[in-house]
Design an enzyme around this catalytic site. Structure first.
Site, PDB file in Angstrom:
ATOM      1  N   ASN A  47       0.650  -1.133   0.029  1.00 26.02           N
ATOM      2  CA  ASN A  47       0.107   0.141   0.027  1.00 26.02           C
ATOM      3  C   ASN A  47       1.034   1.220   0.126  1.00 26.02           C
ATOM      4  O   ASN A  47       0.151   2.187  -0.287  1.00 26.02           O
ATOM      5  CB  ASN A  47      -0.903  -0.088   0.949  1.00 26.02           C
ATOM      6  N   CYS A  99     -10.773  -5.779  -4.622  1.00 25.45           N
ATOM      7  CA  CYS A  99     -11.318  -6.569  -3.728  1.00 25.45           C
ATOM      8  C   CYS A  99     -12.612  -5.794  -3.736  1.00 25.45           C
ATOM      9  O   CYS A  99     -12.866  -4.617  -3.912  1.00 25.45           O
ATOM     10  CB  CYS A  99     -10.794  -6.305  -2.334  1.00 25.45           C
ATOM     11  N   ARG A 153     -16.277   2.084  -2.014  1.00 25.63           N
ATOM     12  CA  ARG A 153     -14.967   2.764  -2.224  1.00 25.63           C
ATOM     13  C   ARG A 153     -15.034   3.667  -3.581  1.00 25.63           C
ATOM     14  O   ARG A 153     -14.390   3.441  -4.440  1.00 25.63           O
ATOM     15  CB  ARG A 153     -13.965   1.511  -2.492  1.00 25.63           C
ATOM     16  N   ASP A 174     -15.028   9.449  -6.515  1.00 23.35           N
ATOM     17  CA  ASP A 174     -15.380  10.664  -6.735  1.00 23.35           C
ATOM     18  C   ASP A 174     -14.501  11.670  -5.836  1.00 23.35           C
ATOM     19  O   ASP A 174     -14.322  12.821  -6.437  1.00 23.35           O
ATOM     20  CB  ASP A 174     -16.993  10.753  -6.101  1.00 23.35           C
ATOM     21  N   ASP A 177      -7.696  -3.130   8.061  1.00 17.81           N
ATOM     22  CA  ASP A 177      -6.940  -4.431   7.216  1.00 17.81           C
ATOM     23  C   ASP A 177      -6.383  -5.540   8.425  1.00 17.81           C
ATOM     24  O   ASP A 177      -6.055  -6.658   8.002  1.00 17.81           O
ATOM     25  CB  ASP A 177      -5.801  -4.010   6.343  1.00 17.81           C
TER      26      ASP A 177
END
Length: 421
Positions: free
Chosen positions: A23, A117, A122, A125, A308
């Site tokens: 990430n 995923c 999510r 915009d 996570d």
């Protein structure tokens, strides 16, 4: 499709090295597009999403040079097309991260709406609104986001995120690095990966301050230069192996990591009864053969408990002493692993965004299916402690976020093997 077969009952014991953070690596790779010279990024994890991002650059006409340690050199001056096509983007949500850098550096971009995923809505915009605030003209048509910078390039802007978005913060921060004037991002994400990206941008000559707080200030510069940068360690991989050790009553030392970016998780592991010692770049967890105690967990943006790690703690609570509540406040639709854990005998009730987990002494091996990246990690953890064999299907989800998971677990004494589908 590959599967994992895990025979439970082995207590984990040993040392492993933690990989670079996916990430962090993905936005940093995207940010190399801002540079007008070659950039080298080190400590990249061997993961499918990283390979896809490098393949995307190849498709654009950039030829990344990769060495055996998976450092990659990227020279964006050779770019030939400003389109990120659907067939690559569909498997990886992080592909949206090339939007900001391409518009800022080349004046336009065409990026397919992303995949990845299936967790919550999510929306993209925030990325679009942030770039529009900087003067970009954006159309969404035919499944593509088509963006054009105004004449003279993007302009600095004040932008408030009405919900905290990690990738949104990263995208707008990257675009702002080359915009004219000052940008101020409010209600920005505070995650360590955002700080890592800001440090990389600054290494190339950007002027970013305030990363790690909820207000980030970027003074645009005319150009960014060459740099070498090493990606930070993966805090979620770190936490996952520590939970696996705790669940099996074992002792594990994780090296090449950073204890300071994982404090909320370490606190919960101590609460569960783990003895934890830390050095500058290592963490050791020892359960001394004890069964963990159930803990209550509530996910929230950094520095609170990370979403996570939620699934892994449901697995911990499933075999712990007592009952623990796990509350998910970040994403909807993130308890899909619970129904697979039921197949192994776990006692879990889901009420809205809360999972009430009552620990039992032993889970039983069963055929289960991974539904997303972190859910798959929870199935692996539960399988390590279950009686008998567990067969985990759809492990391509695991391969998206965990480098060499079976080799690392084998080094710790787990009985785990990969079998072709």
């Amino acid at each position: 499709m590959d599967k994992l077969i895990i025979t439970g009952g082995a207590r984990l014991d040993g040392e492993i090295r933690i990989s670079g953070a996916k990430n962090s690596a993905l936005p940093i790779l995207a940010a190399t597009l801002l540079c007008d010279g070659p950039v080298t990024v080190g400590n990249l994890p061997h993961l499918h999403d990283i390979t896809t991002m490098i393949e995307l650059f190849g498709r654009m006409g950039i030829e990344p040079v990769i060495d055996e340690k998976l450092s990659v050199e990227i020279d964006p001056r050779t770019i030939k097309t400003l389109i990120a096509p659907y067939e690559l983007v569909k498997t990886m949500r992080a592909s949206i991260l090339v939007l900001g850098p391409m518009v800022a550096r080349f004046g336009e971009a065409e990026v397919a709406l992303p995949g990845g995923c299936a967790i919550g809505s999510r929306p993209v915009d925030l990325h679009i609104r942030g770039l529009e605030a900087m003067g970009a003209v954006i159309d969404v048509e035919g499944g593509y986001i088509k963006a054009k910078a105004p004449e003279g390039g993007l302009r600095g802007a004040h932008f408030f995120f009405d919900t905290v978005s990690v990738t949104g913060t990263e995208n707008i921060m990257m675009a702002a690095a080359l915009a004219k004037g000052r940008s101020v991002l409010q209600n920005a994400a505070r995650e360590p990966e955002v700080v890592d990206l800001a440090n990389f941008l600054n290494a190339m000559g950007a002027k970013v301050s305030g990363a790690g707080t909820d207000t980030i200030t970027i003074d645009g510069v005319e150009r960014l230069g060459s740099a070498f940068y090493k990606v930070m360690p993966d805090r979620i991989e770190t936490g996952t192996y520590l939970v696996a050790a705790a669940v099996t009553g074992g002792r594990v030392k994780v090296k090449d990591t950073d204890p300071t970016i994982l404090e909320a998780v370490l606190e919960k592991l101590r609460e569960a009864g783990a003895e934890i010692t830390c050095g500058e770049d290592w963490i050791e967890l020892n359960m001394h053969g004890k069964r963990p105690k159930a803990v209550n967990v509530r996910t929230a943006p950094y520095p609170a408990f990370p979403t996570d790690m939620q699934a892994q703690f449901i697995s911990l609570n499933a075999i712990a002493e007592g009952t623990g509540a796990v509350i998910e406040t970040i994403f909807e639709n993130r308890f899909m692993h619970v129904y697979e854990l039921h197949r192994m005998g776990a006692h879990i009730q889901v009420e809205g965004n809360t999972a009430i987990v009552t620990g039992i002494e032993t889970l039983k091996g069963a055929p289960v299916m991974a539904t997303d990246l972190r859910a798959s990690a929870s199935l692996v953890i539960s399988a390590l402690v279950a009686q008998g064999d567990t067969l985990i299907d759809r492990i391509y989800h695991i391969d998206r976020g965990y480098e060499c998971i079976e080799e690392k677990l084998q080094m710790l004494g787990a009985k785990i093997r990969r079998v072709p589908g």
